[in-house]
Design a protein around this motif. Structure first.
Motif, PDB file in Angstrom:
ATOM      1  N   ASP A   1       0.836  -1.213  -0.095  1.00 49.10           N
ATOM      2  CA  ASP A   1      -0.047   0.236   0.146  1.00 49.10           C
ATOM      3  C   ASP A   1       0.718   1.179  -0.011  1.00 49.10           C
ATOM      4  N   LEU A   2       2.067   1.459   0.763  1.00 51.24           N
ATOM      5  CA  LEU A   2       2.756   2.386   0.939  1.00 51.24           C
ATOM      6  C   LEU A   2       3.235   2.592  -0.310  1.00 51.24           C
ATOM      7  N   ILE A   3       4.031   1.585  -1.125  1.00 54.36           N
ATOM      8  CA  ILE A   3       4.827   1.659  -2.350  1.00 54.36           C
ATOM      9  C   ILE A   3       3.712   2.473  -3.403  1.00 54.36           C
ATOM     10  N   GLN A   4       2.640   2.150  -3.367  1.00 51.96           N
ATOM     11  CA  GLN A   4       1.561   2.178  -4.505  1.00 51.96           C
ATOM     12  C   GLN A   4       1.001   3.497  -4.150  1.00 51.96           C
ATOM     13  N   ASN A   5       0.937   4.040  -3.045  1.00 51.99           N
ATOM     14  CA  ASN A   5       0.290   5.313  -2.585  1.00 51.99           C
ATOM     15  C   ASN A   5       1.108   6.351  -1.706  1.00 51.99           C
TER      16      ASN A   5
ATOM     17  N   LYS B   1       1.052  21.511  11.009  1.00 51.17           N
ATOM     18  CA  LYS B   1       2.166  21.856  10.239  1.00 51.17           C
ATOM     19  C   LYS B   1       2.790  23.132  10.504  1.00 51.17           C
ATOM     20  N   GLU B   2       1.847  24.256  10.907  1.00 44.80           N
ATOM     21  CA  GLU B   2       2.535  25.467  11.622  1.00 44.80           C
ATOM     22  C   GLU B   2       3.316  25.443  12.525  1.00 44.80           C
ATOM     23  N   SER B   3       3.374  24.452  13.106  1.00 43.07           N
ATOM     24  CA  SER B   3       4.208  24.206  14.236  1.00 43.07           C
ATOM     25  C   SER B   3       5.801  23.617  13.866  1.00 43.07           C
ATOM     26  N   ILE B   4       5.623  22.371  13.325  1.00 47.09           N
ATOM     27  CA  ILE B   4       7.002  21.799  12.919  1.00 47.09           C
ATOM     28  C   ILE B   4       7.381  21.342  11.504  1.00 47.09           C
ATOM     29  N   PHE B   5       5.978  21.395  10.950  1.00 44.13           N
ATOM     30  CA  PHE B   5       5.980  21.189   9.314  1.00 44.13           C
ATOM     31  C   PHE B   5       6.251  22.168   8.136  1.00 44.13           C
ATOM     32  N   THR B   6       6.367  23.380   8.827  1.00 44.73           N
ATOM     33  CA  THR B   6       6.624  24.578   8.224  1.00 44.73           C
ATOM     34  C   THR B   6       7.192  24.270   6.817  1.00 44.73           C
ATOM     35  N   GLY B   7       6.620  24.624   5.869  1.00 51.38           N
ATOM     36  CA  GLY B   7       7.238  24.671   4.492  1.00 51.38           C
ATOM     37  C   GLY B   7       7.415  23.443   3.762  1.00 51.38           C
ATOM     38  N   LEU B   8       7.030  22.251   4.377  1.00 54.23           N
ATOM     39  CA  LEU B   8       6.843  21.076   3.676  1.00 54.23           C
ATOM     40  C   LEU B   8       6.041  20.897   2.534  1.00 54.23           C
ATOM     41  N   ASN B   9       6.399  20.348   1.655  1.00 52.55           N
ATOM     42  CA  ASN B   9       5.470  20.125   0.499  1.00 52.55           C
ATOM     43  C   ASN B   9       4.348  19.091   0.519  1.00 52.55           C
ATOM     44  N   ASN B  10       3.280  19.646   1.347  1.00 53.14           N
ATOM     45  CA  ASN B  10       1.975  18.652   1.393  1.00 53.14           C
ATOM     46  C   ASN B  10       2.339  17.247   1.885  1.00 53.14           C
ATOM     47  N   PRO B  11       2.931  17.061   3.485  1.00 50.22           N
ATOM     48  CA  PRO B  11       3.161  15.873   3.782  1.00 50.22           C
ATOM     49  C   PRO B  11       1.678  15.137   3.798  1.00 50.22           C
ATOM     50  N   LYS B  12       1.673  13.840   3.573  1.00 52.88           N
ATOM     51  CA  LYS B  12       0.465  13.067   3.400  1.00 52.88           C
ATOM     52  C   LYS B  12       0.251  12.758   4.855  1.00 52.88           C
ATOM     53  N   VAL B  13      -1.081  13.055   5.454  1.00 53.69           N
ATOM     54  CA  VAL B  13      -1.265  12.646   6.897  1.00 53.69           C
ATOM     55  C   VAL B  13      -2.271  11.638   6.754  1.00 53.69           C
ATOM     56  N   LEU B  14      -1.934  10.463   7.550  1.00 52.92           N
ATOM     57  CA  LEU B  14      -2.963   9.160   7.691  1.00 52.92           C
ATOM     58  C   LEU B  14      -3.314   8.940   8.940  1.00 52.92           C
ATOM     59  N   SER B  15      -4.258   9.630   9.412  1.00 55.47           N
ATOM     60  CA  SER B  15      -4.790   9.354  10.811  1.00 55.47           C
ATOM     61  C   SER B  15      -5.753   8.498  10.828  1.00 55.47           C
ATOM     62  N   ILE B  16      -6.572   8.461  12.120  1.00 50.97           N
ATOM     63  CA  ILE B  16      -7.420   7.200  12.302  1.00 50.97           C
ATOM     64  C   ILE B  16      -8.852   7.454  11.645  1.00 50.97           C
ATOM     65  N   VAL B  17      -8.926   8.779  11.098  1.00 44.50           N
ATOM     66  CA  VAL B  17     -10.246   8.863  10.231  1.00 44.50           C
ATOM     67  C   VAL B  17     -10.144   8.389   8.803  1.00 44.50           C
ATOM     68  N   ASP B  18      -8.808   8.280   8.442  1.00 47.97           N
ATOM     69  CA  ASP B  18      -8.524   8.050   7.005  1.00 47.97           C
ATOM     70  C   ASP B  18      -8.681   6.509   6.681  1.00 47.97           C
ATOM     71  N   THR B  19      -9.324   6.314   5.256  1.00 49.43           N
ATOM     72  CA  THR B  19      -9.712   5.047   5.072  1.00 49.43           C
ATOM     73  C   THR B  19      -8.277   4.264   4.483  1.00 49.43           C
ATOM     74  N   ARG B  20      -7.374   4.724   4.030  1.00 48.28           N
ATOM     75  CA  ARG B  20      -6.279   4.308   3.529  1.00 48.28           C
ATOM     76  C   ARG B  20      -5.461   3.519   4.687  1.00 48.28           C
ATOM     77  N   PHE B  21      -4.859   2.516   4.740  1.00 50.28           N
ATOM     78  CA  PHE B  21      -3.990   1.887   5.734  1.00 50.28           C
ATOM     79  C   PHE B  21      -4.739   1.411   7.150  1.00 50.28           C
ATOM     80  N   ASP B  22      -6.465   1.641   6.957  1.00 52.00           N
ATOM     81  CA  ASP B  22      -7.148   1.522   8.148  1.00 52.00           C
ATOM     82  C   ASP B  22      -7.005   0.044   8.971  1.00 52.00           C
ATOM     83  N   GLU B  23      -6.726  -0.962   8.115  1.00 54.80           N
ATOM     84  CA  GLU B  23      -6.721  -2.025   8.965  1.00 54.80           C
ATOM     85  C   GLU B  23      -5.060  -2.707   9.257  1.00 54.80           C
ATOM     86  N   GLN B  24      -4.189  -1.702   8.830  1.00 51.94           N
ATOM     87  CA  GLN B  24      -2.596  -2.188   9.004  1.00 51.94           C
ATOM     88  C   GLN B  24      -2.423  -2.039  10.666  1.00 51.94           C
TER      89      GLN B  24
END
Length: 410
Positions: free
Chosen positions: A33-37, A233-256
């Motif tokens: 899943d990580l490689i593909q997405n 992201k305003e705290s420590i991820f300032t300036g990063l190009n759209n980090p992908k955040v996969l939290s508990i509400v996200d359907t990706r990786f939800d069973e991993q």
């Protein structure tokens, strides 16, 4: 699998998970899943004891140059032969955990971080003999390894902030391959700093280190970070190009992360303990990640160990004692009537409707009551009620929250 295998309590290093000796619930589908997405920077947030560290170790074991295919024999990922040929053992990997970056003051925390970076740098001592590096580059590497008489690493503060970037450059030059960076428990230093009142200094340090390693790093293939909270992201991820955040509400990786109902049924069956499914579900199920209801692995494994010793063992609270719960206590110390009423509703088995904010910063945690419910949800004390179980549709940004199981209720 048979019930003769040991249950791997506390093992979070994949290479130690000898499947002839230990029972392993296969989560290697996460690799595909990580490689593909994947994005260049991927952040997974989950409550503690849901398998984050073991999954990070699994990725290191798979991607790192010198990987052993035997470690993955018979697992899901081994069925994807073309993918394994292309990616397994093909990357230099830098892997650190920040869970021990703490101290009563900022200097103590910096020392802990230097120790972690120095130990990881030491894994690549072959760089001192690399014909592809200049003498200056070799010396810059050795500067990360110098220790004092007490065994403390002596790297400068600047070298500490640039250590991950420096290692990426040197490994890239040595192997002529881009680097994978794994950072486990990325938010622990901020949590500890907040409670010991050196938060701003730690934010500046982590921001500098992450900006160097994740923003200006031309040698990076991708990075994976894990933690309990998504720090704004305003705290420590300032300036990063759209980090992908996969939290508990996200359907990706939800069973991993965590065990699914099917996995727990199989686990109990393999140990001849299927009769205990009901109480296992009542006490340790109820977390809703994406589309899946999941169990806390730490609880399930500990309960099975107790059942093996005593078939009449009753479920107990294993998870709640794996943290000092300081954030939660700090809110409840100031609980007003509104919080008290909602707590009573939850303890009576009901649910409350609250706005959830995933972009939190520690220095603003106590700025509103809403932050309490966001923290309780994101750290596993509450869970989301699926929409199909509600009588009415909720406004955008709001969630129905309940206590997930008997353990948390207790």
């Amino acid at each position: 699998m048979t019930g003769k295998k040991k249950l791997p309590i506390g093992i979070d290093i994949f290479e130690k998970m000898d499947r002839e000796e230990f029972y392993y619930v296969d989560k290697t589908g996460m690799i595909e899943d990580l490689i593909q997405n994947r994005s260049e920077v991927n952040l997974f947030t989950r409550p503690r004891r849901f398998g984050k560290s073991l999954n990070m170790s699994m990725m290191k074991a798979f991607f790192e140059i010198g990987a052993s295919p035997a470690l993955f024999k018979g697992l899901k990922i081994s069925e994807r032969k073309e993918l394994c040929e292309k990616y397994m053992g093909q990357f230099p990997v830098i892997s650190i955990s920040l869970k021990s970056v703490e101290g009563l003051d900022f200097e103590a925390a910096k020392k802990a971080l230097k120790d972690i970076l120095g130990e990881e740098a030491g894994r690549f001592y072959f760089l001192t003999q690399s014909s592809k590096l200049t003498n200056e580059e070799i010396e810059s590497y050795k500067a990360l390894l110098r220790v004092g008489e007490t065994g403390d690493f002596l790297m400068s503060d600047t070298a500490m902030e640039k250590a991950l970037l420096r290692l990426s450059l040197l490994l890239h030059k040595h192997y002529d391959k881009q680097v994978i960076l794994l950072i486990d428990e990325y938010d622990v230093p901020l949590d500890k700093a907040y409670h010991h009142q050196y938060y701003n200094e730690m934010v500046d340090l982590i921001r500098s280190m992450f900006n160097a390693a994740l923003k200006t790093n031309d040698y990076l293939y991708f990075a994976v970070l894990t933690g309990c909270l998504r720090v704004s992201k305003e705290s420590i991820f300032t300036g990063l190009n759209n980090p992908k955040v996969l939290s508990i509400v996200d359907t990706r990786f939800d069973e991993q992360f965590g065990f699914t109902d099917q996995e727990v049924r199989r686990l109990l069956e393999d140990y001849g303990l299927s009769d205990h499914f009901g109480e296992t579900r009542e006490w340790y199920d109820g977390y809703h990640f994406g589309r899946f209801d999941v169990y806390c692995p730490w609880d399930v494994m500990n309960y099975l160990v107790d059942l093996q010793r005593n078939p009449d063992a009753r479920p107990v609270s294993y998870w709640k004692n794996t943290s000092d719960n300081a954030i939660i206590r700090s809110f409840l110390d100031y609980a007003g009537n509104s919080i008290t009423r909602k707590m009573e509703t939850l303890l009576d088995g009901g649910y409350i409707v609250q706005r959830i904010d995933e972009d939190l910063t520690y220095d603003y945690l106590h700025s509103s009551e809403e932050n309490l419910w966001s923290i309780l949800y994101l750290t596993g004390y509450l869970t989301r009620v699926p929409a199909e179980k509600l009588r009415a549709e909720l406004p955008d940004g709001f969630s129905a929250l309940k206590i997930p199981n008997a353990e948390i209720c207790e």
